[in-house]
Design an enzyme around this catalytic site. Structure first.
Site, PDB file in Angstrom:
ATOM      1  CG  ASP A 106      33.587   8.424 -44.335  1.00  0.00           C
ATOM      2  OD1 ASP A 106      33.490   8.368 -43.092  1.00  0.00           O
ATOM      3  OD2 ASP A 106      33.852   7.418 -45.037  1.00  0.00           O
ATOM      4  CG  ASN A 131      36.564   9.746 -36.009  1.00  0.00           C
ATOM      5  OD1 ASN A 131      36.616   9.200 -34.912  1.00  0.00           O
ATOM      6  ND2 ASN A 131      35.958   9.185 -37.047  1.00  0.00           N
ATOM      7  N   GLY A 144      44.204   0.256 -38.161  1.00  0.00           N
ATOM      8  CA  GLY A 144      45.449  -0.502 -38.112  1.00  0.00           C
ATOM      9  C   GLY A 144      45.233  -1.885 -38.664  1.00  0.00           C
ATOM     10  CB  SER A 178      43.322   4.054 -29.377  1.00  0.00           C
ATOM     11  OG  SER A 178      43.011   2.753 -28.918  1.00  0.00           O
ATOM     12  CG  ASN A 236      45.667  -0.663 -22.785  1.00  0.00           C
ATOM     13  OD1 ASN A 236      45.846  -0.225 -21.659  1.00  0.00           O
ATOM     14  ND2 ASN A 236      44.469  -0.835 -23.306  1.00  0.00           N
ATOM     15  CE1 TYR A 293      44.036   2.072 -34.282  1.00  0.00           C
ATOM     16  CE2 TYR A 293      44.260   1.119 -32.094  1.00  0.00           C
ATOM     17  CZ  TYR A 293      43.557   1.901 -32.996  1.00  0.00           C
ATOM     18  OH  TYR A 293      42.392   2.520 -32.608  1.00  0.00           O
ATOM     19  CE  LYS A 323      44.124   5.406 -33.235  1.00  0.00           C
ATOM     20  NZ  LYS A 323      43.256   6.476 -33.763  1.00  0.00           N
TER      21      LYS A 323
HETATM   22  N1  LIG Z   1      35.737   1.547 -31.962  1.00  0.00           N
HETATM   23  C1  LIG Z   1      36.644   1.440 -31.031  1.00  0.00           C
HETATM   24  O1  LIG Z   1      36.566   0.542 -30.156  1.00  0.00           O
HETATM   25  C2  LIG Z   1      37.809   2.393 -30.978  1.00  0.00           C
HETATM   26  C3  LIG Z   1      38.661   2.314 -29.876  1.00  0.00           C
HETATM   27  C4  LIG Z   1      39.736   3.182 -29.795  1.00  0.00           C
HETATM   28  C5  LIG Z   1      39.956   4.111 -30.784  1.00  0.00           C
HETATM   29  N2  LIG Z   1      39.110   4.163 -31.851  1.00  0.00           N
HETATM   30  C6  LIG Z   1      39.408   5.177 -32.881  1.00  0.00           C
HETATM   31  O2  LIG Z   1      38.242   5.893 -33.191  1.00  0.00           O
HETATM   32  C7  LIG Z   1      38.284   6.325 -34.563  1.00  0.00           C
HETATM   33  C8  LIG Z   1      36.999   5.934 -35.266  1.00  0.00           C
HETATM   34  O3  LIG Z   1      36.833   4.531 -35.180  1.00  0.00           O
HETATM   35  P1  LIG Z   1      35.439   3.806 -35.435  1.00  0.00           P
HETATM   36  O4  LIG Z   1      35.455   2.576 -34.617  1.00  0.00           O
HETATM   37  O5  LIG Z   1      34.326   4.778 -35.282  1.00  0.00           O
HETATM   38  O6  LIG Z   1      35.595   3.379 -36.981  1.00  0.00           O
HETATM   39  P2  LIG Z   1      34.490   2.969 -38.075  1.00  0.00           P
HETATM   40  O7  LIG Z   1      35.157   1.924 -38.899  1.00  0.00           O
HETATM   41  O8  LIG Z   1      33.167   2.680 -37.452  1.00  0.00           O
HETATM   42  O9  LIG Z   1      34.338   4.304 -38.948  1.00  0.00           O
HETATM   43  C9  LIG Z   1      35.444   4.834 -39.590  1.00  0.00           C
HETATM   44  C10 LIG Z   1      34.991   5.804 -40.681  1.00  0.00           C
HETATM   45  O10 LIG Z   1      36.190   6.348 -41.262  1.00  0.00           O
HETATM   46  C11 LIG Z   1      36.101   6.260 -42.687  1.00  0.00           C
HETATM   47  N3  LIG Z   1      37.447   6.150 -43.241  1.00  0.00           N
HETATM   48  C12 LIG Z   1      38.286   5.087 -43.179  1.00  0.00           C
HETATM   49  N4  LIG Z   1      39.442   5.379 -43.818  1.00  0.00           N
HETATM   50  C13 LIG Z   1      39.335   6.640 -44.279  1.00  0.00           C
HETATM   51  C14 LIG Z   1      40.197   7.494 -45.016  1.00  0.00           C
HETATM   52  N5  LIG Z   1      41.398   7.090 -45.439  1.00  0.00           N
HETATM   53  N6  LIG Z   1      39.769   8.755 -45.291  1.00  0.00           N
HETATM   54  C15 LIG Z   1      38.537   9.178 -44.901  1.00  0.00           C
HETATM   55  N7  LIG Z   1      37.664   8.394 -44.217  1.00  0.00           N
HETATM   56  C16 LIG Z   1      38.070   7.139 -43.905  1.00  0.00           C
HETATM   57  C17 LIG Z   1      35.243   5.029 -42.946  1.00  0.00           C
HETATM   58  O11 LIG Z   1      34.654   5.067 -44.244  1.00  0.00           O
HETATM   59  C18 LIG Z   1      34.224   5.123 -41.814  1.00  0.00           C
HETATM   60  O12 LIG Z   1      33.097   5.907 -42.180  1.00  0.00           O
HETATM   61  C19 LIG Z   1      39.570   5.711 -35.149  1.00  0.00           C
HETATM   62  O13 LIG Z   1      40.623   6.646 -35.094  1.00  0.00           O
HETATM   63  C20 LIG Z   1      39.861   4.556 -34.191  1.00  0.00           C
HETATM   64  O14 LIG Z   1      41.240   4.219 -34.167  1.00  0.00           O
HETATM   65  C21 LIG Z   1      38.040   3.319 -31.970  1.00  0.00           C
END
Ligand SMILES: NC(=O)c1ccc[n+]([C@@H]2O[C@H](COP(=O)([O-])OP(=O)(O)OC[C@H]3O[C@@H](n4cnc5c(N)ncnc54)[C@H](O)[C@@H]3O)[C@@H](O)[C@H]2O)c1
Length: 257
Positions: free
Chosen positions: A42, A95, A99, A149, A154, A162, A166
């Site tokens: 991270d 993971n 965006g 995603s 969509n 973004y 995806k």
């Molecule tokens: N939460 C949602 O509703 C949702 C929906 C669709 C897709 N996603 C996808 O799920 C994944 C995780 O999303 P989330 O909501 O858990 O995010 P989050 O913001 O809760 O957590 C993201 C984590 O990634 C780390 N991070 C960010 N940039 C980084 C980098 N350059 N290198 C290493 N670590 C990095 C952050 O420090 C954080 O710990 C993403 O790919 C997101 O696009 C999330």
């Protein structure tokens, strides 16, 4: 296969990018609970260490490592350190992603910002696949899970960078499944709206109400809902599943508009 082995990850090592928070943290805990050694990579070093410590205090094995997935040297270091510590890599959860938080209308976003979204979401995933593949081949077991995603399918305003990045992940996953099979399986997960810090930046009560009107299961997702799908793809239970995109979305669509 013995039914008790279907979800057994003992002796396997997983890398989870962005594993210190949200979906990545839930996935790290899930993989560790089923026996995997987990390396939490991270941007936030301290949060990664804390996440690893909480897994260790629950009886699992985890390490936290600072890594910016857009920095190639740090990706190489992540793979090298994982192999040095655990001797192998079997599972990769790609993971990290992000965006412009719904502010990607062509009037607002520059070419550089658009390119950065692809750097973060697509190029870093592809590069990490390239780096871990030889180690998975050597180990004789490989499962790569790319976080996509619902935005990949969509159509919504002001999210073109973004959403298209995806969509690229979905197709990259299907194609790399041919390049890296038969030892390595590649699958993607397309979450709907999941309650994480990232979602909190764009969610309002009005948006949530509209989302639930299009969601048969009548709630937003929790990180564990996605971690369950990660476990399925990581474990031997999905041994004949590759090149797939699984949408985990309460049966519906949760868009921001
Ligand atoms: N939460 C949602 O509703 C949702 C929906 C669709 C897709 N996603 C996808 O799920 C994944 C995780 O999303 P989330 O909501 O858990 O995010 P989050 O913001 O809760 O957590 C993201 C984590 O990634 C780390 N991070 C960010 N940039 C980084 C980098 N350059 N290198 C290493 N670590 C990095 C952050 O420090 C954080 O710990 C993403 O790919 C997101 O696009 C999330």
């Amino acid at each position: 296969m013995n039914p008790s082995d279907l979800f057994d990850l003992k002796g396997k090592t997983a890398i989870v990018t962005g594993g210190a928070n949200g979906i990545g943290l839930a996935s790290s805990k899930m993989l560790a609970a089923f026996g995997a050694n987990v390396v939490i990579a991270d941007l936030k070093a301290e949060a990664a260490q804390q996440a690893a410590a909480s897994i260790a205090s629950a009886g699992g094995t985890a390490r936290g490592l600072a890594c910016n997935v857009t920095n190639d040297d740090e990706l190489v270091n992540l793979v090298d350190k994982t192999v040095a510590e655990f001797g192998a890599i079997h599972i990769l959860v790609n993971n990290v992603g992000g965006g412009g938080a719904g502010k990607e209308s062509p009037e607002d976003i520059t070419v550089e910002q658009f390119a950065r979204v692809f750097q973060l979401n697509v190029f870093s995933m592809w590069r990490l696949c390239q780096l871990v593949a030889p180690h998975m081949e050597k180990a004789g077991y490989g499962s790569i899970i790319n976080m996509s995603s619902m935005a990949s399918i969509n159509h919504s305003p002001a999210i073109s960078a973004y959403a298209s990045s995806k969509a690229a992940i979905n197709h990259m996953t299907r194609n790399l499944a041919f390049d890296y099979g038969p030892t390595i399986r590649l699958n993607a997960i397309g979450p709907g709206a999941v309650r994480t810090d990232a979602l909190a930046t764009v969610l309002t009560p009005e948006i949530e109400k509209r989302m639930l009107a299009h969601t048969p299961l009548q709630r937003l997702g929790e990180p564990d809902d996605i971690a369950g799908a990660v476990l399925y793809f990581a474990a031997p239970v999905s041994a004949w599943v590759s090149g797939q995109v699984l949408f985990v979305n309460g049966g519906g669509e949760q868009t921001l508009d």
